[in-house]
Scaffold this motif. Structure first.
Motif, PDB file in Angstrom:
ATOM      1  N   MET A  73      61.882 -81.716   0.449  1.00 55.17           N
ATOM      2  CA  MET A  73      62.307 -83.080   0.673  1.00 55.17           C
ATOM      3  C   MET A  73      62.419 -83.384   2.168  1.00 55.17           C
ATOM      4  O   MET A  73      62.034 -84.451   2.604  1.00 55.17           O
ATOM      5  N   VAL A  74      62.949 -82.436   2.927  1.00 56.80           N
ATOM      6  CA  VAL A  74      63.131 -82.637   4.359  1.00 56.80           C
ATOM      7  C   VAL A  74      61.775 -82.743   5.055  1.00 56.80           C
ATOM      8  O   VAL A  74      61.595 -83.551   5.971  1.00 56.80           O
ATOM      9  N   LYS A  75      60.797 -81.956   4.594  1.00 52.85           N
ATOM     10  CA  LYS A  75      59.463 -82.013   5.191  1.00 52.85           C
ATOM     11  C   LYS A  75      58.795 -83.363   4.941  1.00 52.85           C
ATOM     12  O   LYS A  75      58.117 -83.897   5.810  1.00 52.85           O
ATOM     13  N   VAL A  76      59.008 -83.909   3.767  1.00 48.86           N
ATOM     14  CA  VAL A  76      58.446 -85.232   3.454  1.00 48.86           C
ATOM     15  C   VAL A  76      59.075 -86.295   4.348  1.00 48.86           C
ATOM     16  O   VAL A  76      58.384 -87.169   4.878  1.00 48.86           O
ATOM     17  N   LEU A  95      68.270 -88.685  17.035  1.00 49.64           N
ATOM     18  CA  LEU A  95      68.009 -87.249  16.945  1.00 49.64           C
ATOM     19  C   LEU A  95      69.251 -86.450  17.330  1.00 49.64           C
ATOM     20  O   LEU A  95      69.589 -85.448  16.675  1.00 49.64           O
ATOM     21  N   ALA A  96      69.955 -86.882  18.374  1.00 51.41           N
ATOM     22  CA  ALA A  96      71.193 -86.201  18.770  1.00 51.41           C
ATOM     23  C   ALA A  96      72.245 -86.329  17.675  1.00 51.41           C
ATOM     24  O   ALA A  96      72.940 -85.353  17.355  1.00 51.41           O
ATOM     25  N   PHE A  97      72.369 -87.513  17.085  1.00 49.01           N
ATOM     26  CA  PHE A  97      73.307 -87.726  15.977  1.00 49.01           C
ATOM     27  C   PHE A  97      72.958 -86.821  14.802  1.00 49.01           C
ATOM     28  O   PHE A  97      73.833 -86.229  14.170  1.00 49.01           O
ATOM     29  N   GLN A  98      71.666 -86.701  14.537  1.00 51.46           N
ATOM     30  CA  GLN A  98      71.199 -85.853  13.448  1.00 51.46           C
ATOM     31  C   GLN A  98      71.531 -84.389  13.716  1.00 51.46           C
ATOM     32  O   GLN A  98      72.041 -83.689  12.845  1.00 51.46           O
ATOM     33  N   LEU A 148      76.583 -80.896   7.176  1.00 51.96           N
ATOM     34  CA  LEU A 148      76.143 -81.390   5.875  1.00 51.96           C
ATOM     35  C   LEU A 148      75.737 -80.229   4.977  1.00 51.96           C
ATOM     36  O   LEU A 148      75.087 -79.290   5.411  1.00 51.96           O
ATOM     37  N   SER A 149      76.117 -80.348   3.739  1.00 51.67           N
ATOM     38  CA  SER A 149      75.715 -79.329   2.779  1.00 51.67           C
ATOM     39  C   SER A 149      74.743 -79.963   1.788  1.00 51.67           C
ATOM     40  O   SER A 149      74.948 -81.064   1.311  1.00 51.67           O
ATOM     41  N   GLY A 150      73.689 -79.288   1.538  1.00 54.07           N
ATOM     42  CA  GLY A 150      72.732 -79.781   0.555  1.00 54.07           C
ATOM     43  C   GLY A 150      71.518 -80.428   1.200  1.00 54.07           C
ATOM     44  O   GLY A 150      71.615 -81.088   2.232  1.00 54.07           O
ATOM     45  N   ASP A 151      70.400 -80.199   0.562  1.00 51.22           N
ATOM     46  CA  ASP A 151      69.137 -80.730   1.055  1.00 51.22           C
ATOM     47  C   ASP A 151      69.065 -82.260   1.004  1.00 51.22           C
ATOM     48  O   ASP A 151      68.548 -82.877   1.936  1.00 51.22           O
ATOM     49  N   PRO A 152      69.591 -82.916  -0.039  1.00 53.40           N
ATOM     50  CA  PRO A 152      69.501 -84.384  -0.069  1.00 53.40           C
ATOM     51  C   PRO A 152      70.233 -85.077   1.084  1.00 53.40           C
ATOM     52  O   PRO A 152      69.744 -86.060   1.637  1.00 53.40           O
ATOM     53  N   LEU A 153      71.395 -84.557   1.469  1.00 48.43           N
ATOM     54  CA  LEU A 153      72.129 -85.170   2.579  1.00 48.43           C
ATOM     55  C   LEU A 153      71.415 -84.941   3.909  1.00 48.43           C
ATOM     56  O   LEU A 153      71.392 -85.822   4.775  1.00 48.43           O
ATOM     57  N   LYS A 154      70.807 -83.779   4.084  1.00 48.06           N
ATOM     58  CA  LYS A 154      70.039 -83.523   5.298  1.00 48.06           C
ATOM     59  C   LYS A 154      68.808 -84.423   5.351  1.00 48.06           C
ATOM     60  O   LYS A 154      68.445 -84.939   6.406  1.00 48.06           O
ATOM     61  N   ALA A 155      68.178 -84.634   4.206  1.00 51.60           N
ATOM     62  CA  ALA A 155      67.028 -85.535   4.146  1.00 51.60           C
ATOM     63  C   ALA A 155      67.453 -86.974   4.437  1.00 51.60           C
ATOM     64  O   ALA A 155      66.738 -87.724   5.109  1.00 51.60           O
ATOM     65  N   TRP A 156      68.644 -87.349   3.936  1.00 54.31           N
ATOM     66  CA  TRP A 156      69.142 -88.699   4.228  1.00 54.31           C
ATOM     67  C   TRP A 156      69.351 -88.878   5.728  1.00 54.31           C
ATOM     68  O   TRP A 156      68.989 -89.902   6.293  1.00 54.31           O
ATOM     69  N   LEU A 164      74.673 -90.451  -2.827  1.00 56.53           N
ATOM     70  CA  LEU A 164      74.539 -89.009  -2.664  1.00 56.53           C
ATOM     71  C   LEU A 164      75.887 -88.309  -2.550  1.00 56.53           C
ATOM     72  O   LEU A 164      76.092 -87.216  -3.072  1.00 56.53           O
ATOM     73  N   VAL A 165      76.819 -88.931  -1.853  1.00 57.64           N
ATOM     74  CA  VAL A 165      78.124 -88.306  -1.639  1.00 57.64           C
ATOM     75  C   VAL A 165      78.965 -88.325  -2.902  1.00 57.64           C
ATOM     76  O   VAL A 165      79.628 -87.336  -3.241  1.00 57.64           O
ATOM     77  N   PHE A 166      78.963 -89.425  -3.630  1.00 54.88           N
ATOM     78  CA  PHE A 166      79.866 -89.569  -4.758  1.00 54.88           C
ATOM     79  C   PHE A 166      79.254 -89.266  -6.122  1.00 54.88           C
ATOM     80  O   PHE A 166      79.935 -89.344  -7.131  1.00 54.88           O
ATOM     81  N   SER A 167      77.990 -88.935  -6.160  1.00 50.07           N
ATOM     82  CA  SER A 167      77.373 -88.597  -7.464  1.00 50.07           C
ATOM     83  C   SER A 167      77.706 -87.165  -7.830  1.00 50.07           C
ATOM     84  O   SER A 167      77.945 -86.314  -6.962  1.00 50.07           O
ATOM     85  N   LYS A 168      77.733 -86.901  -9.105  1.00 51.32           N
ATOM     86  CA  LYS A 168      78.027 -85.535  -9.569  1.00 51.32           C
ATOM     87  C   LYS A 168      76.794 -84.686  -9.376  1.00 51.32           C
ATOM     88  O   LYS A 168      75.666 -85.117  -9.577  1.00 51.32           O
ATOM     89  N   ARG A 169      77.042 -83.450  -9.019  1.00 54.29           N
ATOM     90  CA  ARG A 169      75.908 -82.538  -8.812  1.00 54.29           C
ATOM     91  C   ARG A 169      75.819 -81.585  -9.957  1.00 54.29           C
ATOM     92  O   ARG A 169      76.684 -81.141 -10.538  1.00 54.29           O
TER      93      ARG A 169
END
Length: 140
Positions: free
Chosen positions: A1-4, A63-66, A73-81, A135-140
């Motif tokens: 996901m992050v690569k995309v 980029l600095a903020f990222q 951040l934990s999890g691939d979806p949050l890093k992709a966000w 992403l933050v409030f959904s159940k995993r």
């Protein structure tokens, strides 16, 4: 996901540069930044260099903020966000540059029929932040 997301961010940079160069080619010598006649104007080259500088500064800040927040951040979806935020901001900047091109080409294009470009960018940003809440409030 992050690569995309990284690939989409690269495409947004290429799209921005392509639209900027196309708009720059068709701009008059004095670029109007407002739809009202007699509004704020810049020289064509000044507009180009300010735009490129602003684009680079905004992307460096994102980029600095990222980089600062990605470690927390934990999890691939949050890093992709987080990485995708740069993509959304670049698309927003591309829409703004496109609308400035429409404003300055009134002989062939009616700026009123392209006013949606001004609202599409903030809509994308709001939708992107709604995605963060999902992403933050959904159940995993």
């Amino acid at each position: 996901m992050v690569k995309v997301v990284n690939f989409l961010k690269f495409l947004s940079i290429v799209l921005f540069l392509g639209i900027l160069l196309m708009v720059y080619a068709y701009l008059p010598v004095q670029v109007s930044l407002e739809t009202a006649p007699g509004g704020y104007q810049l020289h064509k080259e000044t507009f180009f260099y300010y735009t490129i500088t602003g684009f680079i500064v905004i992307n460096i800040v994102l980029l600095a903020f990222q980089k600062l927040n990605e470690k927390r951040l934990s999890g691939d979806p949050l890093k992709a966000w987080m990485r995708g935020l740069g993509f959304v901001v670049n698309i927003y900047l591309t829409l703004i540059i496109g609308f400035i091109g429409v404003i300055n080409n009134t002989t062939h294009l009616d700026p009123a029929s392209f006013a949606y470009l001004n609202y599409l960018g903030p809509f994308l940003l709001v939708a992107w932040f709604v995605g963060l809440f999902y992403l933050v409030f959904s159940k995993r």
